[in-house]
Design an enzyme around this catalytic site. Structure first.
Site, PDB file in Angstrom:
ATOM      1  N   LYS A  63     -14.007  -0.693   4.878  1.00  0.00           N
ATOM      2  CA  LYS A  63     -14.533  -1.356   3.682  1.00  0.00           C
ATOM      3  C   LYS A  63     -15.666  -2.320   4.032  1.00  0.00           C
ATOM      4  O   LYS A  63     -16.716  -2.288   3.424  1.00  0.00           O
ATOM      5  CB  LYS A  63     -13.440  -2.139   2.957  1.00  0.00           C
ATOM      6  CG  LYS A  63     -12.050  -1.586   3.074  1.00  0.00           C
ATOM      7  CD  LYS A  63     -11.770  -0.433   2.154  1.00  0.00           C
ATOM      8  CE  LYS A  63     -10.439   0.173   2.540  1.00  0.00           C
ATOM      9  NZ  LYS A  63      -9.899   1.150   1.682  1.00  0.00           N
ATOM     10  N   TRP A  84       0.856  -1.193   0.000  1.00  0.00           N
ATOM     11  CA  TRP A  84       0.000   0.000   0.000  1.00  0.00           C
ATOM     12  C   TRP A  84       0.894   1.246   0.000  1.00  0.00           C
ATOM     13  O   TRP A  84       1.867   1.309   0.784  1.00  0.00           O
ATOM     14  CB  TRP A  84      -0.879  -0.039   1.267  1.00  0.00           C
ATOM     15  CG  TRP A  84      -1.836   1.111   1.422  1.00  0.00           C
ATOM     16  CD1 TRP A  84      -2.627   1.655   0.452  1.00  0.00           C
ATOM     17  CD2 TRP A  84      -2.106   1.835   2.625  1.00  0.00           C
ATOM     18  NE1 TRP A  84      -3.388   2.669   0.984  1.00  0.00           N
ATOM     19  CE2 TRP A  84      -3.084   2.807   2.319  1.00  0.00           C
ATOM     20  CE3 TRP A  84      -1.634   1.757   3.934  1.00  0.00           C
ATOM     21  CZ2 TRP A  84      -3.589   3.691   3.259  1.00  0.00           C
ATOM     22  CZ3 TRP A  84      -2.139   2.636   4.876  1.00  0.00           C
ATOM     23  CH2 TRP A  84      -3.096   3.590   4.541  1.00  0.00           C
ATOM     24  N   ASP A 123      -1.744  -6.393   8.530  1.00  0.00           N
ATOM     25  CA  ASP A 123      -2.638  -5.306   8.128  1.00  0.00           C
ATOM     26  C   ASP A 123      -3.900  -5.981   7.590  1.00  0.00           C
ATOM     27  O   ASP A 123      -3.860  -6.683   6.574  1.00  0.00           O
ATOM     28  CB  ASP A 123      -1.963  -4.442   7.051  1.00  0.00           C
ATOM     29  CG  ASP A 123      -2.782  -3.200   6.744  1.00  0.00           C
ATOM     30  OD1 ASP A 123      -4.004  -3.207   7.003  1.00  0.00           O
ATOM     31  OD2 ASP A 123      -2.207  -2.221   6.237  1.00  0.00           O
TER      32      ASP A 123
END
Ligand code: LMR
Length: 398
Positions: free
Chosen positions: A246, A130, A211
């Site tokens: 999300k 990311w 993560d």
């Protein structure tokens, strides 16, 4: 004084949204930032979230401060979701969870904690990762290095190289892994590979930092926790940074958590005190509303079941769009084999488009994707897929 300040470059991901908004083209397509859109191009508020919000509005008790690490109910709900309701980690109370503002907040709290308590630790990041990972650790003064992850030629996981790199990591360093739906590649280890990764880190004495921002977008809510659970053995330590942006569609509420799994309850208390110290000098204590929504949904049997269905619906729509994009690319005669898009999981597809091709898509076709070639598949709709496939084909043909 301010005249000496130079302008910072736009953010690699969020900066794209600004550019997209400023584009007057009515057919523009935003496939940059990782935000889910439904078939009509809207980012919906989940039915469970609406229901939870209306219950909370009726029972609103107080807006006083939360504890520094958030409410105990939230911490317990987060742990049960990740590890399982009856898991030894939950029962033994050897884990401490801090409610943080989003997954980014969890990463920053972790970075500050590492800096304060393990000054010499380096955090190892997958190549690629990311775009914000290096910046978060750099801001806290924590050094980062990279390990192999992506096999460009095979469009898959460079597993042997990854293991070889992990075997060189010094004891006491931290290895950041994406728990599922790797961002940006969409390529995850298999359950067997997860086991081997966990064994390797164990033998090297390295700390896993997971993560975990897309639980439910890969194979399912429980299934997506399997990678993380490969690291869960009695007495073993790990850190998990989770996000509910999300899977609950709570992007702007900033709901996340940093969970430190320690060897025993006594260590958890000491680690928790250091986590509090890191948070207090940063944002003091977390915002409550998003976490209250999550707790309300996760602790109500009916809402929890409904939420499972909502996550499945988002996951299925994304997978449907993967299939449609592959079909449309073939229909338009796009050069190359694009079937790999269907093998990837989660919101993203690492398309293989070069920075120049990405720039052309933006400039000539008003299609916004991240410079690395990462496409947010969750932004593709039945309405825009044809234009998208046609434009990608044009660009690939030169
Ligand atoms: C993304 O990768 O697009 C998301 O995680 C949003 C962000 O903050 O970058």
């Amino acid at each position: 004084m301010f005249e000496s300040v130079s302008a910072a470059p736009p953010d690699a991901i969020l900066g794209l949204t600004d550019a997209y908004k400023a584009d007057p083209n009515p057919d523009k397509i935003n496939l940059g930032v990782g935000v889910y859109q439904d078939a009509s191009g809207k980012t919906p508020v989940l039915g469970t979230v609406r229901e939870a919000a209306s219950r909370l509005a009726k029972d609103l008790a107080s807006k006083s401060y939360l504890p520094i690490t958030g409410s105990a109910e939230y911490g317990e709900a987060v742990q049960k979701l990740m590890f399982g309701v009856e898991d030894e980690i939950v029962r033994s109370r050897r884990a401490v969870t801090a409610h943080t503002p989003g997954g980014t907040g969890a990463l920053r709290v972790t970075a500050d904690f590492l800096k304060q308590n393990f000054e010499d630790a380096t955090v190892w990041l997958s190549q690629p990762t990311w775009a914000n990972h290096p910046a978060v650790f750099a801001a806290a003064g924590v050094p980062t290095k990279i390990y192999s992850y992506f096999d460009k030629a095979a469009n898959g996981l460079a597993f042997d190289k990854m293991i070889a790199d992990l075997k060189k990591i010094p004891s006491g360093d931290v290895v950041l892994l994406h728990g599922c739906c790797h961002n940006p590649t969409g390529i995850d280890p298999t359950p067997e590979q997860w086991k081997q990764i966990a064994e390797t880190l164990r033998s090297m004495g390295a700390m896993p930092l997971i993560d975990f921002a897309y639980q439910g977008f890969g194979e399912g809510i429980q299934e997506d926790a399997a990678g993380l659970q490969a690291f869960c053995r009695p007495g073993e330590e790990l850190i998990v940074c989770s996000s509910f942006s999300k899977n609950f569609g709570l992007y702007r509420e900033r709901v996340g958590a940093a969970t430190f799994v320690t060897a025993d309850q006594d260590s958890a208390l000491r680690v928790g005190s250091q986590v509090k110290r890191a948070i207090r000098s940063n944002y003091s204590n977390p915002p409550s509303h998003g976490a209250e929504l999550v707790v309300t949904i996760l602790t109500d049997h009916k809402l929890r079941q409904q939420w499972d269905g909502e996550v499945a619906e988002m996951r299925d729509r994304i997978n449907g769009m993967r299939k449609l994009l592959v079909e449309k690319l073939a229909e338009h005669g796009a050069p190359g084999d694009h079937s790999f898009i269907q093998q990837q999981r989660g919101m993203f597809s690492f398309s293989g488009l070069t920075p120049e091709q990405v720039e052309r898509l933006k400039h000539d076709y008003a299609i916004y994707i991240v410079g690395s070639g990462r496409i947010n598949v969750a932004g593709i709709t039945p309405q825009n897929v044809d234009r998208l496939a046609h434009s990608i084909t044009d660009v690939l043909k030169g």
